[in-house]
Design a protein around this motif. Structure first.
Motif, PDB file in Angstrom:
ATOM      1  N   PHE A   1     -26.957 -29.884   9.269  1.00 26.10           N
ATOM      2  CA  PHE A   1     -26.007 -28.920   9.804  1.00 26.10           C
ATOM      3  C   PHE A   1     -26.306 -28.657  11.279  1.00 26.10           C
ATOM      4  N   THR A   2     -25.301 -28.195  11.984  1.00 28.92           N
ATOM      5  CA  THR A   2     -25.461 -27.775  13.375  1.00 28.92           C
ATOM      6  C   THR A   2     -25.267 -26.271  13.459  1.00 28.92           C
TER       7      THR A   2
ATOM      8  N   SER B   1     -30.364 -27.901  15.073  1.00 26.25           N
ATOM      9  CA  SER B   1     -30.097 -28.783  13.943  1.00 26.25           C
ATOM     10  C   SER B   1     -30.854 -28.264  12.725  1.00 26.25           C
ATOM     11  N   LEU B   2     -30.151 -28.119  11.606  1.00 24.19           N
ATOM     12  CA  LEU B   2     -30.753 -27.683  10.356  1.00 24.19           C
ATOM     13  C   LEU B   2     -30.699 -28.838   9.362  1.00 24.19           C
ATOM     14  N   VAL B   3     -31.856 -29.323   8.944  1.00 24.19           N
ATOM     15  CA  VAL B   3     -31.935 -30.405   7.965  1.00 24.19           C
ATOM     16  C   VAL B   3     -32.383 -29.806   6.637  1.00 24.19           C
ATOM     17  N   VAL B   4     -31.590 -30.013   5.597  1.00 18.69           N
ATOM     18  CA  VAL B   4     -31.878 -29.459   4.267  1.00 18.69           C
ATOM     19  C   VAL B   4     -32.134 -30.614   3.306  1.00 18.69           C
ATOM     20  N   GLU B   5     -33.243 -30.563   2.602  1.00 20.95           N
ATOM     21  CA  GLU B   5     -33.615 -31.612   1.670  1.00 20.95           C
ATOM     22  C   GLU B   5     -32.683 -31.617   0.456  1.00 20.95           C
ATOM     23  N   PRO B   6     -32.626 -32.761  -0.283  1.00 19.13           N
ATOM     24  CA  PRO B   6     -31.710 -32.876  -1.436  1.00 19.13           C
ATOM     25  C   PRO B   6     -31.959 -31.812  -2.503  1.00 19.13           C
ATOM     26  N   ASN B   7     -30.876 -31.519  -3.236  1.00 23.74           N
ATOM     27  CA  ASN B   7     -30.913 -30.595  -4.385  1.00 23.74           C
ATOM     28  C   ASN B   7     -31.417 -29.208  -4.006  1.00 23.74           C
ATOM     29  N   THR B   8     -31.053 -28.769  -2.830  1.00 17.45           N
ATOM     30  CA  THR B   8     -31.444 -27.444  -2.334  1.00 17.45           C
ATOM     31  C   THR B   8     -30.195 -26.639  -2.010  1.00 17.45           C
TER      32      THR B   8
END
Length: 204
Positions: free
Chosen positions: A29-30, A178-185
């Motif tokens: 995400f931004t 920049s927001l990086v979110v790991e899978p299944n979160t």
């Protein structure tokens, strides 16, 4: 000037259709530390397709004790309240439905350690109502007021916020993250925790 997002302003109809907050793959995400409302404090969050997913509008007040995480239409997803304590800072997030909180108990709690402790200890996060088996996370600050990472109780990375660069490597400024979110979160929960981190560091 490099664009904040290459497709930043798509139609509101396509943006508001997003309803699933958990994905099986990593999501990026931004976060633009600007409100959609003129002269207002807050931020706007875009997904990887340039659709607006979240927004915060605090109007003229910064570092508010009551903040609303909303979708593009202005429907409240989380109400975040600051609890005033002498030595410890604590924030509570309540799930909301439109404009009203769904329950009396908070969905998550963030506790900031005492200021007299040396260094910058991580904030402690508990999620859920089960006192015996709560989900636990830590918010760890990185270089810069806005940068941070969120890890689970085993130390595994769940999400990370850092300054954003364009595809050509151009730094987009201190107010574009920049927001990086790991899978299944649940990224709505992660965004709630990022908001609390911003309130702690007076960037929201």
């Amino acid at each position: 000037m490099a664009k904040i997002h290459p497709q930043a302003f798509l139609s509101s109809a396509s943006s508001s259709s997003f309803s699933n907050y958990i994905a099986p793959t990593k999501e990026i995400f931004t976060i633009w530390m600007k409100s959609l409302i003129s002269n207002s404090k807050g931020c706007t969050v875009f997904d990887s397709n340039g659709k607006i997913i979240y927004r915060i509008d605090n109007y003229e007040q910064k570092y508010s004790d009551e903040v609303y995480l909303m979708d593009l239409r202005g429907d409240v997803l989380f109400t975040i309240l600051r609890k005033k304590l002498r030595l410890f800072g604590r924030w509570e997030g309540y799930k909301s439905n439109g404009s009203k909180m769904e329950q009396e108990k908070p969905w998550f709690k963030v506790r900031k350690p005492c200021r007299i402790l040396k260094g910058d200890p991580p904030c402690q996060v508990t999620v859920g109502w089960n006192k015996d088996r709560p989900d636990c996370y830590r918010i760890e600050g990185l270089a810069g007021k806005s940068a941070c990472k969120i890890v689970d109780k085993a130390g595994r990375l769940v999400a990370e916020v850092k300054q954003k660069h364009s595809s050509s490597g151009v730094v987009l400024g201190d107010d574009v993250l920049s927001l990086v979110v790991e899978p299944n979160t649940d990224h709505s929960l992660i965004m709630g925790l990022v908001v609390v981190h911003g309130l702690i560091n007076h960037t929201l």
